[in-house]
Write a protein that holds these residues in place. Structure first.
Motif, short mmCIF file in Angstrom:
data_model
loop_
_atom_site.label_atom_id
_atom_site.label_comp_id
_atom_site.label_asym_id
_atom_site.label_seq_id
_atom_site.Cartn_x
_atom_site.Cartn_y
_atom_site.Cartn_z
N MET A 158 -4.53 8.20 22.79
CA MET A 158 -4.39 8.48 21.35
C MET A 158 -5.78 8.58 20.72
O MET A 158 -6.66 7.75 21.00
CB MET A 158 -3.60 7.35 20.67
N LYS A 159 -6.02 9.58 19.90
CA LYS A 159 -7.29 9.75 19.23
C LYS A 159 -7.26 8.97 17.92
O LYS A 159 -6.35 9.09 17.11
CB LYS A 159 -7.55 11.23 18.95
N TYR A 160 -8.30 8.18 17.70
CA TYR A 160 -8.29 7.26 16.56
C TYR A 160 -9.02 7.84 15.36
O TYR A 160 -10.15 8.34 15.47
CB TYR A 160 -8.92 5.93 16.96
N LYS A 161 -8.37 7.77 14.23
CA LYS A 161 -8.97 8.15 12.97
C LYS A 161 -8.67 7.03 11.98
O LYS A 161 -7.55 6.91 11.49
CB LYS A 161 -8.42 9.48 12.47
N PRO A 162 -9.65 6.16 11.72
CA PRO A 162 -9.41 5.08 10.76
C PRO A 162 -8.92 5.63 9.43
O PRO A 162 -9.34 6.72 9.00
CB PRO A 162 -10.80 4.44 10.62
N PRO A 163 -8.03 4.94 8.77
CA PRO A 163 -7.43 5.46 7.54
C PRO A 163 -8.43 5.58 6.41
O PRO A 163 -9.38 4.80 6.32
CB PRO A 163 -6.36 4.40 7.21
N LYS A 164 -8.23 6.59 5.60
CA LYS A 164 -9.06 6.75 4.41
C LYS A 164 -8.43 5.99 3.24
O LYS A 164 -7.22 5.79 3.19
CB LYS A 164 -9.19 8.23 4.05
N LEU A 165 -9.28 5.58 2.32
CA LEU A 165 -8.79 4.88 1.13
C LEU A 165 -8.01 5.86 0.26
O LEU A 165 -8.49 6.94 -0.06
CB LEU A 165 -9.97 4.30 0.36
N MET A 166 -6.78 5.49 -0.12
CA MET A 166 -5.97 6.33 -0.99
C MET A 166 -6.40 6.10 -2.44
O MET A 166 -6.47 4.96 -2.89
CB MET A 166 -4.49 6.00 -0.85
#
Length: 287
Positions: A1-9
């Motif tokens: 799985m490729k990881y993309k840390p979540p962005k602040l909404m």
């Protein structure tokens, strides 16, 4: 799985919070849930090695997983929160109230769970609410079914939070928490109502986010590829050991019965013989 840390909404603080706005943020949150599930499985020891292609039945196929991720989380949590937070106040009456609050909510366990969740998911949430006796309660919550939206100012202060889920009939339910009001959600995704439920009894948003870094990364997220590589390496090493430990029985000079030889690969047996040879005596050896 490729990881993309979540962005602040983020969302403009002066614009109204409508059903369309909530639907947009829920769709964004759903994209993050798959990542949270993967991180939770890593902590539980459900690793990528188990998803490797299955080998032929006669080949060794070890699937070994060393749970470094759980070790990292538990060790850090133990050092970080192994000794409960001590609270004190010069006013004995206020200190008594603090102790009553801690006892009511079992804060030692609450703080420990929040720390563990923040390590696993990169973030965790604490929800404040009033019980039937108007006592203030808190409960920890994973980011799998709750998210927070911040305003788009330079301070990026908490604006509202949404906690939602689906029942057995796939109907949406949940709450929207703002600084003034709590709203109830009912219906189905894209076709639900947001109705005012109760005024907010607190002076601020009744949801608090806990995190260890601004990127909201799991404490073990940067070493996931190393953990997966290690598991694959020791699994293949175990396969190599099985290969070398397998011994084949070789029959030479005599033909064995077809019934005995029907599972040659499973029984690790090799038969060499000459069909034109009259002498049926033979020899057997192990190699």
């Amino acid at each position: 799985m490729k990881y993309k840390p979540p962005k602040l909404m983020t969302f403009p603080k002066d614009e109204p919070i409508t059903v369309e706005v909530l639907t947009k943020f829920m769709e964004k949150h759903k994209l993050e849930v798959a990542r949270y599930e993967y991180l939770k499985n890593m902590y539980r020891g459900i690793m990528s090695i188990y998803d490797e292609p299955t080998k032929d039945p006669w080949k060794p196929d070890n699937r070994l997983a060393v749970n470094f991720t759980k070790y990292i989380v538990d060790t850090f949590t133990g050092y970080f929160n192994g000794i409960p937070v001590k609270k004190s106040h010069s006013d004995k009456e206020i200190l008594t109230k603090l102790q009553e609050f801690d006892n009511l909510n079992d804060m030692e366990d609450e703080e420990s769970e929040l720390a563990k969740m923040a390590c696993i998911y990169g973030r965790a949430f604490e929800l404040l609410y009033q019980d039937e006796e108007t006592r203030t309660n808190v409960i920890y919550n994973t980011p799998e079914n709750i998210f927070m939206v911040y305003d788009d100012t330079i301070k990026q202060e908490p604006l509202f939070a949404v906690r939602y889920g689906y029942d057995d009939d796939y109907k949406l339910y949940g709450e929207v928490y703002t600084k003034e009001t709590t709203y109830a959600l009912n219906g189905t995704m894209g076709f639900y109502n947001m109705t005012e439920q109760a005024p907010n009894p607190f002076d601020d948003l009744p949801v608090v986010e806990f995190y260890f870094n601004e990127e909201r990364m799991s404490i073990f997220e940067s070493v996931i590829s190393l953990v997966n590589a290690f598991n694959k390496a020791i699994s293949e090493k175990a396969n190599d050991v099985d290969y070398f430990s397998d011994q084949y029985l070789v029959f030479m000079g005599a033909e064995i019965d077809e019934e005995d030889a029907k599972n040659i690969k499973d029984n690790r047996l090799i038969n060499y013989y000459d069909k034109n040879q009259n002498n049926q005596s033979g020899s057997a050896s192990k190699v």
